[in-house]
Scaffold this motif. Structure first.
Motif, PDB file in Angstrom:
ATOM      1  N   GLU A 192     -22.597  37.136  26.972  1.00  0.00           N
ATOM      2  CA  GLU A 192     -21.867  38.212  27.212  1.00  0.00           C
ATOM      3  C   GLU A 192     -22.011  39.373  26.582  1.00  0.00           C
ATOM      4  O   GLU A 192     -22.250  39.246  25.398  1.00  0.00           O
ATOM      5  CB  GLU A 192     -20.416  37.761  27.078  1.00  0.00           C
ATOM      6  CG  GLU A 192     -19.498  39.121  27.404  1.00  0.00           C
ATOM      7  CD  GLU A 192     -17.847  38.729  26.980  1.00  0.00           C
ATOM      8  OE1 GLU A 192     -17.204  39.610  26.727  1.00  0.00           O
ATOM      9  OE2 GLU A 192     -17.425  37.383  26.886  1.00  0.00           O
ATOM     10  N   ILE A 193     -22.167  40.399  26.941  1.00  0.00           N
ATOM     11  CA  ILE A 193     -22.336  41.829  26.154  1.00  0.00           C
ATOM     12  C   ILE A 193     -20.730  42.512  26.326  1.00  0.00           C
ATOM     13  O   ILE A 193     -20.203  42.571  27.555  1.00  0.00           O
ATOM     14  CB  ILE A 193     -23.381  42.816  26.669  1.00  0.00           C
ATOM     15  CG1 ILE A 193     -23.514  43.062  27.809  1.00  0.00           C
ATOM     16  CG2 ILE A 193     -24.789  42.122  26.012  1.00  0.00           C
ATOM     17  CD1 ILE A 193     -24.357  44.150  28.357  1.00  0.00           C
ATOM     18  N   LEU A 219     -24.318  38.071  36.232  1.00  0.00           N
ATOM     19  CA  LEU A 219     -23.650  37.625  37.171  1.00  0.00           C
ATOM     20  C   LEU A 219     -22.856  38.763  37.948  1.00  0.00           C
ATOM     21  O   LEU A 219     -22.419  38.539  39.280  1.00  0.00           O
ATOM     22  CB  LEU A 219     -22.564  36.601  36.603  1.00  0.00           C
ATOM     23  CG  LEU A 219     -22.983  35.241  36.157  1.00  0.00           C
ATOM     24  CD1 LEU A 219     -23.959  35.258  35.123  1.00  0.00           C
ATOM     25  CD2 LEU A 219     -21.715  34.486  35.577  1.00  0.00           C
ATOM     26  N   ALA A 220     -22.679  39.883  37.489  1.00  0.00           N
ATOM     27  CA  ALA A 220     -22.049  41.051  38.191  1.00  0.00           C
ATOM     28  C   ALA A 220     -22.349  42.210  37.271  1.00  0.00           C
ATOM     29  O   ALA A 220     -22.375  42.145  36.069  1.00  0.00           O
ATOM     30  CB  ALA A 220     -20.607  40.725  38.312  1.00  0.00           C
ATOM     31  N   PRO A 221     -22.148  43.291  37.798  1.00  0.00           N
ATOM     32  CA  PRO A 221     -22.175  44.758  36.780  1.00  0.00           C
ATOM     33  C   PRO A 221     -21.238  44.482  36.005  1.00  0.00           C
ATOM     34  O   PRO A 221     -20.116  44.053  35.989  1.00  0.00           O
ATOM     35  CB  PRO A 221     -22.033  45.710  37.825  1.00  0.00           C
ATOM     36  CG  PRO A 221     -22.402  45.171  39.311  1.00  0.00           C
ATOM     37  CD  PRO A 221     -21.982  43.645  39.274  1.00  0.00           C
ATOM     38  N   PRO A 222     -21.323  45.701  34.886  1.00  0.00           N
ATOM     39  CA  PRO A 222     -20.102  45.552  33.784  1.00  0.00           C
ATOM     40  C   PRO A 222     -18.843  45.814  34.471  1.00  0.00           C
ATOM     41  O   PRO A 222     -18.715  46.782  35.351  1.00  0.00           O
ATOM     42  CB  PRO A 222     -20.670  46.872  32.948  1.00  0.00           C
ATOM     43  CG  PRO A 222     -22.226  46.732  33.240  1.00  0.00           C
ATOM     44  CD  PRO A 222     -22.434  46.399  34.688  1.00  0.00           C
ATOM     45  N   HIS A 251     -22.921  49.414  29.354  1.00  0.00           N
ATOM     46  CA  HIS A 251     -23.724  50.085  30.834  1.00  0.00           C
ATOM     47  C   HIS A 251     -25.176  50.463  30.322  1.00  0.00           C
ATOM     48  O   HIS A 251     -26.062  49.801  31.162  1.00  0.00           O
ATOM     49  CB  HIS A 251     -22.968  51.297  31.244  1.00  0.00           C
ATOM     50  CG  HIS A 251     -21.703  51.134  32.071  1.00  0.00           C
ATOM     51  ND1 HIS A 251     -21.610  50.434  33.036  1.00  0.00           N
ATOM     52  CD2 HIS A 251     -20.473  51.221  31.621  1.00  0.00           C
ATOM     53  CE1 HIS A 251     -20.247  50.273  33.576  1.00  0.00           C
ATOM     54  NE2 HIS A 251     -19.404  50.766  32.729  1.00  0.00           N
ATOM     55  N   GLY A 252     -25.505  50.979  29.290  1.00  0.00           N
ATOM     56  CA  GLY A 252     -26.785  51.308  28.675  1.00  0.00           C
ATOM     57  C   GLY A 252     -27.729  49.975  28.575  1.00  0.00           C
ATOM     58  O   GLY A 252     -28.657  49.626  29.170  1.00  0.00           O
ATOM     59  N   LEU A 253     -26.988  49.002  27.848  1.00  0.00           N
ATOM     60  CA  LEU A 253     -27.522  47.759  27.614  1.00  0.00           C
ATOM     61  C   LEU A 253     -27.743  46.822  28.714  1.00  0.00           C
ATOM     62  O   LEU A 253     -28.846  46.242  29.029  1.00  0.00           O
ATOM     63  CB  LEU A 253     -26.856  46.929  26.584  1.00  0.00           C
ATOM     64  CG  LEU A 253     -27.632  45.676  25.722  1.00  0.00           C
ATOM     65  CD1 LEU A 253     -28.935  46.232  25.288  1.00  0.00           C
ATOM     66  CD2 LEU A 253     -26.566  45.223  24.618  1.00  0.00           C
ATOM     67  N   TYR A 254     -26.756  47.019  29.640  1.00  0.00           N
ATOM     68  CA  TYR A 254     -27.004  46.057  31.017  1.00  0.00           C
ATOM     69  C   TYR A 254     -28.196  46.631  31.837  1.00  0.00           C
ATOM     70  O   TYR A 254     -29.045  46.024  32.225  1.00  0.00           O
ATOM     71  CB  TYR A 254     -25.760  46.380  31.721  1.00  0.00           C
ATOM     72  CG  TYR A 254     -25.603  45.992  33.350  1.00  0.00           C
ATOM     73  CD1 TYR A 254     -25.646  44.644  33.729  1.00  0.00           C
ATOM     74  CD2 TYR A 254     -25.930  46.944  34.338  1.00  0.00           C
ATOM     75  CE1 TYR A 254     -25.789  44.307  34.995  1.00  0.00           C
ATOM     76  CE2 TYR A 254     -25.901  46.573  35.701  1.00  0.00           C
ATOM     77  CZ  TYR A 254     -25.858  45.367  36.040  1.00  0.00           C
ATOM     78  OH  TYR A 254     -25.978  44.916  37.201  1.00  0.00           O
ATOM     79  N   THR A 255     -28.494  48.036  31.792  1.00  0.00           N
ATOM     80  CA  THR A 255     -29.474  48.427  32.540  1.00  0.00           C
ATOM     81  C   THR A 255     -30.899  48.004  31.641  1.00  0.00           C
ATOM     82  O   THR A 255     -31.863  47.732  32.400  1.00  0.00           O
ATOM     83  CB  THR A 255     -29.493  49.975  32.344  1.00  0.00           C
ATOM     84  OG1 THR A 255     -28.427  50.536  33.323  1.00  0.00           O
ATOM     85  CG2 THR A 255     -30.908  50.693  33.189  1.00  0.00           C
ATOM     86  N   LEU A 256     -30.792  48.058  30.467  1.00  0.00           N
ATOM     87  CA  LEU A 256     -32.000  47.529  29.691  1.00  0.00           C
ATOM     88  C   LEU A 256     -32.522  46.192  29.813  1.00  0.00           C
ATOM     89  O   LEU A 256     -33.595  45.830  29.940  1.00  0.00           O
ATOM     90  CB  LEU A 256     -31.800  47.920  28.313  1.00  0.00           C
ATOM     91  CG  LEU A 256     -32.932  47.680  27.307  1.00  0.00           C
ATOM     92  CD1 LEU A 256     -34.377  48.386  27.293  1.00  0.00           C
ATOM     93  CD2 LEU A 256     -32.633  47.566  25.878  1.00  0.00           C
TER      94      LEU A 256
END
Length: 130
Positions: A125-126, A102-105, A88-93
């Motif tokens: 992908e993360i 493509l979509a939220p985590p 989630h943190g890396l998604y935001t960064l």
């Protein structure tokens, strides 16, 4: 020689514009530029080599091969997966840095995962073990 031996593994990605792609990989994924020659860029990404090249036709070593970026980013034959500690943190960064997800985590089979693409549509992908 009795077994396969090599000193490194490099992943090559065909892109439409090596300068724009180089800048994206440096600013979004903190890749390090280690070399540039012609229309090719060599990056160090984590502990791996990434070679960005522009498309082209056959040559002596690969007489039937055409190099091209993905024609349809929704038809994928390969992707790169990053194991991360905080999806989630890396998604935001990464979103703040310009990555398009493509979509939220989401959680699937014991992993929190999120998928994004580079400017040419290569899939990444993360993934965080939950």
């Amino acid at each position: 020689m009795e077994r396969f031996e090599a000193s490194a593994l490099t992943t090559m990605l065909v892109v439409t514009d090596t300068v724009a792609s180089r800048d994206w990989y440096v600013s979004v994924l903190d890749a390090e530029v280690t070399g540039e020659y012609g229309t090719s860029v060599v990056l160090r990404l984590l502990d791996s080599w990434l070679l960005l090249v522009e498309g082209g036709g056959p040559d002596e070593g690969k007489p039937t091969v055409h190099l091209a970026p993905p024609e349809d980013p929704d038809r994928v034959s390969a992707q790169m997966i990053f194991r991360v500690a905080d999806c989630h943190g890396l998604y935001t960064l990464l979103r703040e840095r310009g990555a398009t997800f493509l979509a939220p985590p989401h959680v699937r089979e014991g992993e929190t995962r999120a998928f994004f693409r580079d400017p040419d549509g290569h899939l990444f992908e993360i993934s965080e073990l939950t």
